[in-house]
Design a protein around this motif. Structure first.
Motif, PDB file in Angstrom:
ATOM      1  N   ILE A   1      -6.667  -0.216  -1.206  1.00 23.92           N
ATOM      2  CA  ILE A   1      -7.741  -0.497  -2.146  1.00 23.92           C
ATOM      3  C   ILE A   1      -8.085  -1.975  -2.051  1.00 23.92           C
ATOM      4  CG2 ILE A   1      -8.398  -0.549  -4.582  1.00 23.92           C
ATOM      5  CD1 ILE A   1      -6.374   1.737  -5.024  1.00 23.92           C
ATOM      6  N   VAL A   2      -9.391  -2.271  -1.995  1.00 21.47           N
ATOM      7  CA  VAL A   2      -9.865  -3.647  -1.971  1.00 21.47           C
ATOM      8  C   VAL A   2     -10.882  -3.823  -3.081  1.00 21.47           C
ATOM      9  CG1 VAL A   2     -11.081  -5.421  -0.634  1.00 21.47           C
ATOM     10  CG2 VAL A   2      -9.537  -3.824   0.531  1.00 21.47           C
TER      11      VAL A   2
ATOM     12  N   ILE B   1      -9.849  -4.069 -13.851  1.00 13.83           N
ATOM     13  CA  ILE B   1      -9.739  -2.893 -12.969  1.00 13.83           C
ATOM     14  C   ILE B   1      -8.440  -2.945 -12.157  1.00 13.83           C
ATOM     15  CG2 ILE B   1     -11.019  -3.737 -10.955  1.00 13.83           C
ATOM     16  CD1 ILE B   1     -12.317  -0.865 -10.967  1.00 13.83           C
ATOM     17  N   LEU B   2      -8.000  -4.145 -11.787  1.00 14.81           N
ATOM     18  CA  LEU B   2      -6.748  -4.267 -11.034  1.00 14.81           C
ATOM     19  C   LEU B   2      -5.562  -3.764 -11.839  1.00 14.81           C
ATOM     20  CD1 LEU B   2      -7.231  -7.772  -9.403  1.00 14.81           C
ATOM     21  CD2 LEU B   2      -7.247  -5.552  -8.228  1.00 14.81           C
ATOM     22  N   LYS B   3      -5.555  -4.058 -13.111  1.00 15.07           N
ATOM     23  CA  LYS B   3      -4.463  -3.626 -13.982  1.00 15.07           C
ATOM     24  C   LYS B   3      -4.327  -2.106 -13.946  1.00 15.07           C
ATOM     25  CE  LYS B   3      -3.258  -6.144 -17.591  1.00 15.07           C
ATOM     26  NZ  LYS B   3      -3.137  -6.763 -18.899  1.00 15.07           N
TER      27      LYS B   3
ATOM     28  N   SER C   1      -1.596   2.644  -6.671  1.00 15.35           N
ATOM     29  CA  SER C   1      -1.355   2.212  -5.303  1.00 15.35           C
ATOM     30  C   SER C   1      -0.629   0.869  -5.299  1.00 15.35           C
ATOM     31  CB  SER C   1      -2.689   2.061  -4.557  1.00 15.35           C
ATOM     32  OG  SER C   1      -2.466   1.599  -3.240  1.00 15.35           O
ATOM     33  N   THR C   2       0.148   0.657  -4.246  1.00 14.13           N
ATOM     34  CA  THR C   2       0.770  -0.650  -4.049  1.00 14.13           C
ATOM     35  C   THR C   2       0.045  -1.442  -2.974  1.00 14.13           C
ATOM     36  OG1 THR C   2       2.352   0.265  -2.463  1.00 14.13           O
ATOM     37  CG2 THR C   2       3.052   0.143  -4.777  1.00 14.13           C
ATOM     38  N   ASN C   3      -0.919  -0.819  -2.323  1.00 13.17           N
ATOM     39  CA  ASN C   3      -1.696  -1.466  -1.261  1.00 13.17           C
ATOM     40  C   ASN C   3      -3.038  -1.938  -1.801  1.00 13.17           C
ATOM     41  OD1 ASN C   3       0.204  -1.089   0.816  1.00 13.17           O
ATOM     42  ND2 ASN C   3      -0.452   1.031   1.063  1.00 13.17           N
TER      43      ASN C   3
END
Length: 167
Positions: free
Chosen positions: A16-17, A28-30, A36-38
């Motif tokens: 995910i980027v 959104i990152l939280k 995912s860990t990527n």
């Protein structure tokens, strides 16, 4: 928000980027780190207002605020660490400055490199994924408005936008 089945297809850890800054990116990152860990986030470094703007001008560093917010969002630490990193001083010369911004400023001074300092801060906070600045160059945003008016700096653009919304 997406369901686990949508993001974790066939038990794969999806890549995910995100690209952005401000509150939206870190929010959104939280949520994404649950799936995912990527995760890699490319974060704007154009802020010239508030505590980041002061550090940018005073220390000649890239603004740390949006980077700090993304590091905290991806951190796997005790809640007390998040509270500490978000803490804003209430009095004195540091009034309004966040501890996390000062932490990043110190890391930049220690390592002599913004990019390395962000990576090392990520290690200290045990983040899930990577936080990358969009550039290592000192950038300034400009906005050209109708009528030939040019605004310089993110804080000026934001302030002008607020005035238009209140009209």
């Amino acid at each position: 928000m997406y369901h686990t089945e949508t993001l974790n297809i066939g038990n794969r850890d999806l890549n995910i980027v995100t690209i952005g800054g401000g509150t939206g990116n870190s929010t959104i990152l939280k949520g994404l780190k649950k799936y995912s860990t990527n995760i890699t986030t490319i974060v704007t470094v154009a802020d010239d207002g508030g505590g980041s703007g002061i550090l940018r001008e005073d220390l000649g560093i890239l603004p740390p605020g949006d980077i700090r917010a993304c590091l905290i969002a991806l951190a796997n630490t005790e809640p007390a660490m998040e509270t500490l990193m978000n803490y804003r001083f209430r009095e004195g010369l540091l009034k309004g400055q966040s501890f996390g911004n000062l932490f990043l400023a110190a890391m930049i001074d220690i390592y002599g490199d913004f990019d390395v300092a962000v990576k090392e801060a990520g290690d200290v906070l045990a983040i899930t994924g990577k936080v990358l600045p969009m550039t290592l160059e000192d950038v300034v945003l400009y906005a050209e408005l109708e009528g030939g008016i040019t605004l310089k700096g993110e804080s000026n653009i934001t302030e002008k936008n607020k005035k238009f919304k209140n009209v």
